[in-house]
Design an enzyme around this catalytic site. Sequence first.
Site, PDB file in Angstrom:
ATOM      1  N   LYS A  95      36.867  -9.034 -70.873  1.00 25.85           N
ATOM      2  CA  LYS A  95      35.959  -9.818 -71.534  1.00 25.85           C
ATOM      3  C   LYS A  95      35.975  -9.958 -73.122  1.00 25.85           C
ATOM      4  O   LYS A  95      35.846 -10.896 -73.629  1.00 25.85           O
ATOM      5  CB  LYS A  95      34.432  -9.346 -71.164  1.00 25.85           C
ATOM      6  CG  LYS A  95      34.147  -9.424 -69.774  1.00 25.85           C
ATOM      7  CD  LYS A  95      32.857  -8.778 -69.242  1.00 25.85           C
ATOM      8  CE  LYS A  95      32.795  -9.121 -67.775  1.00 25.85           C
ATOM      9  NZ  LYS A  95      31.859  -8.056 -67.181  1.00 25.85           N
ATOM     10  N   GLN A 102      27.713  -3.335 -68.301  1.00 19.96           N
ATOM     11  CA  GLN A 102      28.535  -3.389 -66.971  1.00 19.96           C
ATOM     12  C   GLN A 102      28.121  -2.726 -66.052  1.00 19.96           C
ATOM     13  O   GLN A 102      27.666  -1.576 -66.082  1.00 19.96           O
ATOM     14  CB  GLN A 102      29.953  -3.003 -67.499  1.00 19.96           C
ATOM     15  CG  GLN A 102      30.952  -3.125 -66.582  1.00 19.96           C
ATOM     16  CD  GLN A 102      31.440  -4.598 -66.257  1.00 19.96           C
ATOM     17  OE1 GLN A 102      31.471  -5.394 -67.124  1.00 19.96           O
ATOM     18  NE2 GLN A 102      31.595  -4.699 -64.938  1.00 19.96           N
ATOM     19  N   ASP A 139      24.794 -12.265 -69.650  1.00 20.72           N
ATOM     20  CA  ASP A 139      24.834 -12.105 -68.014  1.00 20.72           C
ATOM     21  C   ASP A 139      24.021 -12.720 -66.990  1.00 20.72           C
ATOM     22  O   ASP A 139      24.437 -13.161 -66.039  1.00 20.72           O
ATOM     23  CB  ASP A 139      24.951 -10.692 -67.543  1.00 20.72           C
ATOM     24  CG  ASP A 139      26.242 -10.227 -66.873  1.00 20.72           C
ATOM     25  OD1 ASP A 139      27.124 -11.114 -67.013  1.00 20.72           O
ATOM     26  OD2 ASP A 139      26.416  -8.942 -66.726  1.00 20.72           O
TER      27      ASP A 139
END
Length: 304
Positions: free
Chosen positions: A72, A116, A139
């Site tokens: 990422k 995460q 996200d």
Amino acid sequence: MTSDARTPAGASHTPAGASRTPGGALLLDGVSLRNRIIADLRREVEALPRVPCLATVLIGDDRPSQVYVRNKHRYAQLAGMASRNETLPASASQQEAEALVTSLAHDANVSGILVQQPVPSHLDGEALLALIPPHKDVDGLTTASMGALMRGAGTLVPCTPLGVLRLLQHYGAAIAGKRAVVVGRSSLVGLPLAVLLSRKGIDATVTLAHSRTEDLADVCRDADILVSATGQARSIRREHVKPGAWVIDVGITTSDSGVIGDVAFDEVQSVAAAITPMPGGTGPMTVACLIENTLTAWRQQHAR
Ligand code: NDP
């Protein structure tokens, strides 16, 4: 494309240079589309007065999570963005983790925050997600973002569902009015994808299947667009696929021989009109859409 049993009615265009599988299916190449999206984003970022910044929070030492987070950051930087990798040891307390997410939430230099998953089991991951302000939720997984998606108002859409949609659109899939079957109903992938595909303006007719679905092969065979997100390696076989369907593989199973998808690629590619490789399909698109969401978040914050 010619119109035959493997061409869904209404498929609009095939991008120049697209490849086909040995059996003739269009290969939905997520790597080349990711690279193109990142290059386009870089041009947009270079024109901004300030650089967007993606911040990730990685707690513990889960190897796959470390690889995902590194990836990422790599693509954020390739898009010309800043990125911050905040880490905490696996022994971190809930209080320490919440303090970190809260500080990023208040940091005006941070455009997007990603915690995460999974976090270590002694931590409350939902409580951490809840601390991410909706305008930094790149996200798209917080309750507020999911609620906005349901209301048709969400602009920060979960990255994997958005990546699936981008692949379908880029390669010219006919979606409006078509039957889509999504196998897997998690709040990370299947459920938001089903909502996204059925949104007004995208207009698929969606069935959401799961582990309790009866006669799964029959349900799947009804699909013009079949997406599998179960993590059940090679469980989608030829008998699940209607000739001419577009087949998207989200599932990832890691084995000694590498990454295996949910779709039995070799047999399905000879009946599908279009198919994603695994790896090289939805995974790269997830990262591309995360970076796209970071730019979207930056723009929203600076439009205020
Ligand atoms: P979850 O385990 O949260 O959800 C799996 C879903 O699949 C559940 O809804 C489950 O049903 C359903 N399911 C499991 N077995 C079957 C079966 N035999 N038949 C039908 N449905 C079944 O996983 P995630 O949604 O988080 O992830 C799904 C997969 O996608 C994983 O392999 C993950 O690694 C991968 N992934 C890939 C990404 C990418 O970028 N390509 C990104 C994110 C995830 P039920 O609800 O009834 O239990």
